[in-house]
Write a protein that holds these residues in place. Structure first.
Motif, PDB file in Angstrom:
ATOM      1  N   GLY A 244       0.812  -1.210   0.000  1.00 63.95           N
ATOM      2  CA  GLY A 244       0.000   0.000   0.000  1.00 63.95           C
ATOM      3  C   GLY A 244       0.847   1.261   0.000  1.00 63.95           C
ATOM      4  N   HIS A 245       0.284   2.340  -0.538  1.00 68.75           N
ATOM      5  CA  HIS A 245       0.956   3.629  -0.461  1.00 68.75           C
ATOM      6  C   HIS A 245       0.769   4.204   0.937  1.00 68.75           C
ATOM      7  N   TYR A 246       1.795   4.854   1.457  1.00 68.29           N
ATOM      8  CA  TYR A 246       1.778   5.192   2.881  1.00 68.29           C
ATOM      9  C   TYR A 246       0.793   6.295   3.250  1.00 68.29           C
ATOM     10  N   GLU A 247       0.223   7.018   2.282  1.00 72.02           N
ATOM     11  CA  GLU A 247      -0.810   7.995   2.626  1.00 72.02           C
ATOM     12  C   GLU A 247      -2.132   7.327   2.979  1.00 72.02           C
ATOM     13  N   ARG A 248      -2.260   6.041   2.669  1.00 71.47           N
ATOM     14  CA  ARG A 248      -3.411   5.221   3.076  1.00 71.47           C
ATOM     15  C   ARG A 248      -4.745   5.761   2.534  1.00 71.47           C
ATOM     16  N   ALA A 249      -4.685   6.298   1.335  1.00 76.03           N
ATOM     17  CA  ALA A 249      -5.871   6.730   0.611  1.00 76.03           C
ATOM     18  C   ALA A 249      -5.878   5.958  -0.706  1.00 76.03           C
ATOM     19  N   PRO A 250      -6.747   4.957  -0.862  1.00 70.37           N
ATOM     20  CA  PRO A 250      -6.683   4.102  -2.057  1.00 70.37           C
ATOM     21  C   PRO A 250      -6.725   4.852  -3.380  1.00 70.37           C
ATOM     22  N   ALA A 251      -7.457   5.975  -3.446  1.00 67.99           N
ATOM     23  CA  ALA A 251      -7.493   6.732  -4.696  1.00 67.99           C
ATOM     24  C   ALA A 251      -6.107   7.277  -5.037  1.00 67.99           C
ATOM     25  N   TYR A 252      -5.370   7.720  -4.030  1.00 64.82           N
ATOM     26  CA  TYR A 252      -4.014   8.210  -4.276  1.00 64.82           C
ATOM     27  C   TYR A 252      -3.044   7.055  -4.501  1.00 64.82           C
ATOM     28  N   HIS A 253      -3.325   5.921  -3.943  1.00 62.14           N
ATOM     29  CA  HIS A 253      -2.549   4.723  -4.274  1.00 62.14           C
ATOM     30  C   HIS A 253      -2.616   4.488  -5.779  1.00 62.14           C
ATOM     31  N   CYS A 254      -3.809   4.602  -6.351  1.00 64.31           N
ATOM     32  CA  CYS A 254      -3.974   4.407  -7.793  1.00 64.31           C
ATOM     33  C   CYS A 254      -3.172   5.442  -8.570  1.00 64.31           C
ATOM     34  N   GLN A 255      -3.172   6.665  -8.083  1.00 64.00           N
ATOM     35  CA  GLN A 255      -2.441   7.731  -8.762  1.00 64.00           C
ATOM     36  C   GLN A 255      -0.941   7.449  -8.768  1.00 64.00           C
TER      37      GLN A 255
END
Length: 572
Positions: A244-255
């Motif tokens: 996972g991306h560490y900001e833990r916001a799935p939409a930003y993970h996609c970005q």
């Protein structure tokens, strides 16, 4: 941060790294200098020699080019209109690039120039090139180098990447090309010295991605080598062990995933050896994305989130779903998500930290919130994000009251404030999960209300079987407190509540809800706004249980199908 309470400000700053303050001061000094001495600044921040530009390899097509349906069309742009984030505005003729009365995020998107991929996709190549040249020259005359909204580092990075990709089809070989390539060289010089190390996160990834693209465009081996090395260093910080991306916001993970796919594909097309750290991160992030998608194939709206376009989601190629009947529970420990599937019930529980310590921008006070689907239809949902502008809507959407969890004394479990700030954060401990023959259990505790008298702790457990979901909330500590349990229901759901019972009728079916507590409770149906797109909200029901009593307080909520029962019969 001006105007913030000193205590809140202190609890926010204490999480930051000293280097973040130094980078913020450096960027502000540079920006002040550019405002006062723009021409001198451009000479100091000079980029590569435009004469050495080679462009991008013809074989490379970035993500934006693979999803043409996302962008404004040629007829729309020719009519002086542009639709971004679902909001149509008059760009005008001549174009007005300031758009001062537009929402801030919309203005950012205008200056990204990724919307010009709609022109790139149009079959009328001559008309597209002519319109692109007119818009580009207008923007160039309007936006002074390094000044104003358009030259914030983030939009500058996205714009540089877009222009690199659009060069071949919309500028190469035309009388626009010399000025266009010169403009890209200026972006390279600007971005090289304006990387957002003060913010980090997806903003820094965007800046480094742009420098990789500019390094390839200008055949600048030194710039390319530096940008690639800096990017791989960030991956060790930003991509968690579970993918996972560490900001833990799935939409930003996609970005971020799209950014890394673009970088890997561009380097490959340019004949560069694959960067193992980047390709490994892409693989892990794809697996993570496949693991958290909702049963209806959507990206969950946790923390700051927006619906991810299905065309883009398909291009990201999420990994296979790892949750199966033989392995019905998945724990993503670093991200802090637990996913469980039993029968037709699907649970996604948030049991992790709200954000990385140094980057609270996209955090919500949603600890122990959860999303529930039944038969692939949403039952319990997230409020989502409709705005990044300051005001009551932004405050509500980040608040504990906007999520399916417990609130104590009207306090947020994480001290979100401003637009992108957070002070005190909820800390989760004691996570345990158990899978047995009859179902699945997950439990944990957080201390997000420790600032209150009596230092309340919130314990929550989820027990999922093929017949029902049982959620037990225990708030321990001292003194008398108001404990509120909210369940955010999907738009269009009907709710009838009385005497600790409710009948919920939604697209997922009819469900009976019973709540038993160790103190008297008031159960009611309320209405609250949820995001319905950028700048838009709609009303949705919330099932709310209020308890005012001395701690400890325990409440058990049971959700089960209301088979063969009508609303009238259930509540009579």
């Amino acid at each position: 941060m001006s105007g913030a309470d000193p205590g809140v400000l202190g609890r926010t700053i204490v999480h930051l790294r000293p280097s973040q303050g130094a980078h913020r001061a450096r960027l502000r000094i540079q920006q002040a200098g550019l405002r006062r001495f723009p021409e001198a600044g451009r000479r100091v921040l000079s980029g590569p020699d435009p004469a050495v530009a080679v462009g991008w390899p013809d074989a490379f097509r970035p993500m934006d080019a693979l999803t043409p349906g996302r962008w404004p069309s040629l007829p729309e742009l020719r009519a002086g209109q542009i639709r971004l984030l679902g909001l149509l505005r008059e760009l005008g003729d001549p174009p007005g690039w300031d758009q001062a009365d537009a929402p801030g995020l919309w203005r950012f998107h205008l200056h990204y120039w990724d919307w010009a991929w709609g022109l790139d996709a149009d079959p009328d190549r001559l008309a597209a090139r002519a319109l692109f040249a007119r818009l580009w020259r207008s923007w160039q005359a309007s936006a002074g180098f390094g000044r104003g909204y358009s030259w914030y580092p983030y939009p500058s990075a996205l714009r540089a990447w877009s222009w690199c990709g659009l060069h071949h089809d919309l500028a190469a070989g035309s009388d626009l090309e010399p000025d266009f390539v010169d403009g890209l060289a200026a972006h390279a010089g600007f971005l090289r010295r304006h990387l957002e190390y003060d913010v980090g996160g997806n903003h820094l990834i965007k800046g480094l991605k742009a420098l990789v693209g500019l390094g390839v465009f200008f055949a600048d081996e030194r710039l390319l080598r530096l940008a690639t090395r800096w990017l791989t260093r960030q991956l060790t910080k930003q991509i968690l062990a579970d993918g996972g991306h560490y900001e833990r916001a799935p939409a930003y993970h996609c970005q971020v995933l799209a950014d890394l796919i673009d970088v890997a594909d561009l380097l490959r097309a340019a004949g560069q050896a694959p960067v193992a750290e980047i390709t490994a991160a892409v693989d892990r992030m794809r697996d993570w994305l496949g693991a958290v998608l909702t049963p209806d194939g959507q990206v969950p709206l946790l923390n700051d989130g927006y619906p991810v376009d299905r065309e883009l989601l398909a291009a990201l190629r999420p990994g296979p779903d790892p949750v199966t009947p033989a392995s019905p529970m998945l724990v993503l420990p670093e991200t802090g998500l637990v996913r469980a599937v039993v029968g037709s019930w699907h649970l996604l529980a948030d049991v992790g930290p709200p954000c990385p310590p140094s980057l609270p921008a996209h955090a919500h006070a949603d600890t122990f919130g959860c999303l529930v689907h039944v038969d692939k239809v949403p039952l319990l949902v997230d409020t989502g994000t409709s705005t990044y502008d300051p005001g009551p809507v932004r405050c509500h959407e980040r608040s504990t009251a906007a999520h399916s969890t417990v609130q104590v004394d009207g306090t947020n479990s994480t001290e979100v404030w401003g637009v992108f700030r957070a002070g005190r954060r909820a800390r989760v401990s004691g996570l345990t999960v158990h899978t047995g023959p009859s179902g699945i259990t997950c439990e944990a505790v957080h201390d997000g209300f420790r600032c209150l008298p009596g230092r309340p702790l919130h314990h929550r457990s989820w027990s999922l079987t093929s017949d029902e979901l049982q959620v037990e909330d225990l708030v321990t500590g001292r003194g008398r407190h108001e404990v509120v349990i909210r369940w955010q229901l999907a738009v269009g759901t009907a709710v009838r509540a009385a005497d600790g019972m409710a009948l919920v009728t939604s697209s997922a079916g009819a469900f009976s809800v019973t709540i038993a507590a160790t103190a008297p409770l008031l159960l009611m149906a309320e209405t609250r706004p949820v995001a319905a797109g950028f700048g838009s909200t709609t009303d949705a029901p919330v099932l709310t249980c209020r308890i005012n009593a001395a701690l400890p307080v325990r409440a058990t909520t049971v959700w089960s199908r209301a088979r063969d029962r009508s609303p009238e019969g259930e509540m009579s």
